[in-house]
Design an enzyme around this catalytic site. Structure first.
Site, PDB file in Angstrom:
ATOM      1  N   GLU A 120       0.825  -1.210   0.000  1.00 31.70           N
ATOM      2  CA  GLU A 120       0.000   0.000   0.000  1.00 31.70           C
ATOM      3  C   GLU A 120       0.862   1.265   0.000  1.00 31.70           C
ATOM      4  O   GLU A 120       0.524   2.248  -0.653  1.00 31.70           O
ATOM      5  CB  GLU A 120      -0.942  -0.022   1.204  1.00 31.70           C
ATOM      6  CG  GLU A 120      -1.988  -1.119   1.137  1.00 31.70           C
ATOM      7  CD  GLU A 120      -2.839  -1.022  -0.126  1.00 31.70           C
ATOM      8  OE1 GLU A 120      -3.198   0.094  -0.526  1.00 31.70           O
ATOM      9  OE2 GLU A 120      -3.133  -2.082  -0.712  1.00 31.70           O
TER      10      GLU A 120
ATOM     11  N   GLU B 133      -1.122  -2.382  -9.383  1.00 30.62           N
ATOM     12  CA  GLU B 133      -1.007  -3.395  -8.342  1.00 30.62           C
ATOM     13  C   GLU B 133       0.302  -4.153  -8.459  1.00 30.62           C
ATOM     14  O   GLU B 133       0.980  -4.415  -7.461  1.00 30.62           O
ATOM     15  CB  GLU B 133      -2.188  -4.366  -8.424  1.00 30.62           C
ATOM     16  CG  GLU B 133      -3.541  -3.742  -8.171  1.00 30.62           C
ATOM     17  CD  GLU B 133      -3.618  -3.048  -6.837  1.00 30.62           C
ATOM     18  OE1 GLU B 133      -2.875  -3.431  -5.920  1.00 30.62           O
ATOM     19  OE2 GLU B 133      -4.418  -2.121  -6.696  1.00 30.62           O
TER      20      GLU B 133
END
Length: 261
Positions: free
Chosen positions: A121, A182
């Site tokens: 993250e 991602e």
């Protein structure tokens, strides 16, 4: 004349928006970072006011220990909050805000697995992915992509602009970019956790646990737009040797986190 001047100004602004991500990927970013950071701060404050915070001090200390070990590698002041939520999720927002769901803490076996998620993250923030997405979607809504496609259709940015037109705006570029983001965050997060002294091999175990949890019907918001488990693990394995070298360097420098769940 006015149309030509406007076209020139838009092209100049769009060209100045070409930047490079930490992994060397070409990005289209023109939103001011301070504006995006402010949006992140506002979103985080809203989440804290509308969603219950965990009262489990042990969970908070665990999440903060892991997160702060990671953020020391990138600098800045970061806020870490554990939300009382059974879903397997964590997130980081522009403005250096990190949220971890209690369900994820329940799932992980150790500090290294939690570091794999939080490092991922943080990778989104370091790569300015939120700004990139906002810039792309703003370009679609304002017509900047159309202008750039006409002006320089052979450039990487021009190709992106072409893909943002029509159906491409829904299926051609913007949604696939999420998967690119991602994978990029996985790579950055793997190196980051290793630099902080965590065991990067535990990232593989974490995604295997996520896969098992998904098959068991548990809600996994974190996985909703991510690559398949197989492609994610393959990407991590490709970068594992480098990550293990970074971990050894970290250990030689005395970086050995001890965050107890």
């Amino acid at each position: 004349m006015l149309k030509k001047t406007l076209l020139t100004a838009v092209i100049a602004m769009t060209m100045s928006a070409c930047v490079t991500s930490p992994t060397g990927r070409s990005q289209f970013i023109f939103m001011p970072d301070n504006q995006v950071n402010q949006m992140g701060l506002q979103a985080f404050d809203s989440m804290k006011s509308k969603n219950p915070l965990s009262k489990n001090q042990r969970y908070s200390q665990f999440a903060q220990c892991v997160a702060y070990s990671l953020t020391r590698e990138v600098g800045g002041q970061w806020e870490v909050v554990v939300f009382e939520d059974d879903t397997l999720n964590a997130f980081a927002l522009p403005g250096n805000k990190i949220g971890v769901h209690s369900g994820l803490i329940n799932l992980v076996d150790n500090q290294d697995q939690l570091a794999a998620v939080i490092g991922h993250e943080i990778g989104h923030v370091l790569s300015r992915h939120s700004n990139e997405r906002l810039s792309q979607e703003t370009a679609v809504s304002t017509g900047l992509s159309m202008v750039q496609a006409v002006a320089q259709p052979q450039t990487a940015l021009g190709q992106t602009a072409l893909g943002l037109l029509g159906v491409g705006a829904q299926y051609g570029v913007i949604l696939p970019y999420s998967r690119i983001h991602e994978t990029e965050a996985d790579t950055i997060g793997l190196d980051l956790m290793a630099k902080a002294g965590f065991d990067p091999r535990q990232s593989i175990n974490l995604w295997l646990k996520m896969d098992k949890a998904a098959q068991g019907g548990q809600p996994i918001e974190f996985m909703s737009t991510h690559p398949s488990h197989a492609s994610r693990i393959d990407n991590l394995n490709q970068h594992m040797n480098q990550a293990l070298q970074l971990q050894q360097q970290a250990w030689n420098m005395g970086k050995q986190p001890r965050c107890a769940k």
